[in-house]
Write an enzyme that holds these catalytic residues in place. Structure first.
Site, PDB file in Angstrom:
ATOM      1  CG  HIS A  13      -1.900   1.142   1.247  1.00  8.68           C
ATOM      2  ND1 HIS A  13      -3.240   0.966   1.478  1.00  8.68           N
ATOM      3  CD2 HIS A  13      -1.737   2.475   1.048  1.00  8.68           C
ATOM      4  CE1 HIS A  13      -3.859   2.130   1.424  1.00  8.68           C
ATOM      5  NE2 HIS A  13      -2.967   3.080   1.169  1.00  8.68           N
ATOM      6  CG  HIS A  15      -0.798   7.098  -1.080  1.00  7.09           C
ATOM      7  ND1 HIS A  15      -2.008   7.213  -1.720  1.00  7.09           N
ATOM      8  CD2 HIS A  15      -1.041   6.427   0.075  1.00  7.09           C
ATOM      9  CE1 HIS A  15      -2.951   6.644  -0.973  1.00  7.09           C
ATOM     10  NE2 HIS A  15      -2.385   6.155   0.121  1.00  7.09           N
ATOM     11  CE  LYS A 102      -7.689   2.053  -0.837  1.00  4.98           C
ATOM     12  NZ  LYS A 102      -6.658   3.041  -0.523  1.00  4.98           N
ATOM     13  CG  HIS A 140     -10.029   4.422   3.098  1.00  6.89           C
ATOM     14  ND1 HIS A 140      -8.859   5.142   3.188  1.00  6.89           N
ATOM     15  CD2 HIS A 140     -10.788   4.810   4.147  1.00  6.89           C
ATOM     16  CE1 HIS A 140      -8.921   5.940   4.247  1.00  6.89           C
ATOM     17  NE2 HIS A 140     -10.091   5.761   4.842  1.00  6.89           N
ATOM     18  CG  HIS A 178      -5.095   2.244   5.572  1.00  8.33           C
ATOM     19  ND1 HIS A 178      -6.444   2.156   5.765  1.00  8.33           N
ATOM     20  CD2 HIS A 178      -4.921   3.012   4.480  1.00  8.33           C
ATOM     21  CE1 HIS A 178      -7.048   2.839   4.820  1.00  8.33           C
ATOM     22  NE2 HIS A 178      -6.163   3.377   4.027  1.00  8.33           N
ATOM     23  CG  ASP A 251      -1.695   4.811   3.967  1.00  3.70           C
ATOM     24  OD1 ASP A 251      -1.739   5.203   2.785  1.00  3.70           O
ATOM     25  OD2 ASP A 251      -2.495   5.194   4.835  1.00  3.70           O
TER      26      ASP A 251
HETATM   27  C1  NCD Z   1      -3.588   9.120   1.946  1.00  4.05           C
HETATM   28  C2  NCD Z   1      -3.114  10.154   0.937  1.00  4.05           C
HETATM   29  O1  NCD Z   1      -2.606  11.202   1.351  1.00  4.05           O
HETATM   30  O2  NCD Z   1      -3.228   9.912  -0.280  1.00  4.05           O
HETATM   31  N1  NCD Z   1      -3.618   9.704   3.248  1.00  4.05           N
HETATM   32  C3  NCD Z   1      -3.547   9.039   4.425  1.00  4.05           C
HETATM   33  O3  NCD Z   1      -3.690   9.682   5.482  1.00  4.05           O
HETATM   34  N2  NCD Z   1      -3.308   7.765   4.480  1.00  4.05           N
HETATM   35  C4  NCD Z   1      -4.897   8.584   1.529  1.00  4.05           C
HETATM   36  C5  NCD Z   1      -5.286   7.337   2.263  1.00  4.05           C
HETATM   37  O4  NCD Z   1      -4.676   6.277   2.102  1.00  4.05           O
HETATM   38  O5  NCD Z   1      -6.259   7.383   3.020  1.00  4.05           O
HETATM   39 ZN    ZN Z   2      -3.331   5.067   1.542  1.00  4.61          ZN
END
Ligand code: NCD
Ligand code: ZN
Length: 350
Positions: A13, A15, A102, A140, A178, A251
């Site tokens: 996971h 970003h 997702k 999520h 998460h 995450d």
């Molecule tokens: C994530 C993001 O900033 O893209 N933020 C987070 O707090 N984890 C989005 C997400 O996974 O919820």
């Molecule tokens: Zn995330």
């Protein structure tokens, strides 16, 4: 124990963002992980196979620019489920090597405005196509109902969304992303069928007191938000247990410093820089460093039906001082636990 050598781990996971932000962060993940599940919550989101492939090419270009040797890191692409995702798009994506889809409940988190409003109604054809294709749904797991307390949104999600979904699509592979609560752990451990969960390093290391230690600390704010100590303990117990259903997902979610330290600060912790250092710290705290390899390197690929990695990663028990900030395009990025010292350090690859 002073060194710990593991099969090379994966991040299930992550970003990575796009543009300059992508260039700034991609090397951090590639230095620790062989593969990562790339979240599709760009602006606009990655909703079809064509966009996923174009995004993969931008990631590959960023890897090359970051000096990562070809073939050392593989991005695993995902689609962002919307109320209008056609079943045919799922099939197309599967053929093109997209590995998962997702679910963002509309409004649940950063860049989720295009998310789902009617999962069992409007998304049913896409979910049926995923079930047929063996493509996991990454959830999520929070309701967005403003009447539900922020700290209860994961537990309520189980009753309102997870259970009806699993009844309607019992063969669908589901990853509860998460995970943050004892209720979530209990559900995933006991559920029938192909259910698993990712757990972040920050939810293993911190409870919600971290948000308020000596003042408001925006770099500890993420979604789902940190919970009470009883939940952290349940997560640590699950991650270090013999259950194959729990695996690593950082995450890691970078936001520029000025948008974290803001009147309405963004949710997300940056942990890609020192992900394995953070996880090793948590597993050592539980006295279960022996379980880190299964959690980081085996359970994820086994659930996804992908081969385990062949290389290794070595952690050394030496102090690692987390930098105060990192370059992030025109801005800067503050990693989680900036300025603190961790007990483990990843040995750079030769
Ligand atoms: C994530 C993001 O900033 O893209 N933020 C987070 O707090 N984890 C989005 C997400 O996974 O919820
Ligand atoms: Zn995330």
């Amino acid at each position: 124990m002073t060194t710990l050598t593991l099969t090379r781990p994966d991040d299930w996971h992550l970003h990575l963002r796009d543009g300059e932000a992508l260039h700034a962060v991609v090397g951090d993940t590639a230095r620790q992980f062989a593969r990562a599940i790339i979240m599709p919550n760009l602006r606009p989101p990655v909703v079809n196979a064509e966009q996923a492939l174009a995004y993969r090419q931008r990631i590959e270009a960023a890897l090359a620019r970051a000096g990562i040797a070809p073939g050392t890191f593989t991005p695993l692409m995902t689609l962002y489920l919307t109320d209008n995702t056609p079943a045919a798009e799922i099939e197309r994506a599967k053929e093109q090597g997209v590995v998962a889809v997702k679910l963002y409940p509309a409004g649940a988190t950063t860049n989720s405005d295009a998310g789902v409003t009617d999962l069992l109604g409007r998304c049913a054809p896409a979910l049926a196509a995923m079930e047929r294709a063996g493509m996991p749904l990454l959830m999520h797991g929070e309701v967005t109902d403003p009447a539900v307390d922020v700290f209860d949104r994961e537990a309520v999600f189980i009753d309102r969304v997870m259970l009806p979904l699993r009844r309607a699509f019992p063969g669908l592979k589901v990853v509860f992303e998460h995970l943050t609560t004892k209720e979530g752990v209990d559900y995933v451990r006991e559920a029938e069928g192909p259910v698993a969960a990712t757990i972040t390093a920050h939810h293993l290391l911190y409870n919600r007191n971290a948000l308020f230690l000596g003042g408001m600390r925006p770099h500890w704010y993420c979604l789902p938000v940190l919970k009470r100590e009883v939940h952290r303990r349940a997560l640590l117990e699950a991650a270090t247990s013999d259950s194959p259903r729990f695996f690593l997902g950082t995450d890691s979610a970078p936001h520029p410093r000025h948008l974290k330290e803001h009147a309405c600060g963004c949710a997300g912790c940056y942990t890609a820089l020192h992900a394995m250092e953070l996880y090793a710290t948590a597993f050592e705290m539980a006295g279960r460093l022996d379980r880190l390899e299964a959690f980081a390197s085996f359970n994820g690929p086994d659930f996804y039906g992908l081969p385990r990695n062949t290389g290794t990663l070595t952690l050394v028990k030496e102090p690692f001082e987390v930098p105060a900030e990192l370059p992030y395009g025109q801005a800067t990025l503050v990693p989680l636990a900036a300025g603190e010292t961790l007990n483990w350090r990843v040995r750079p690859q030769a």
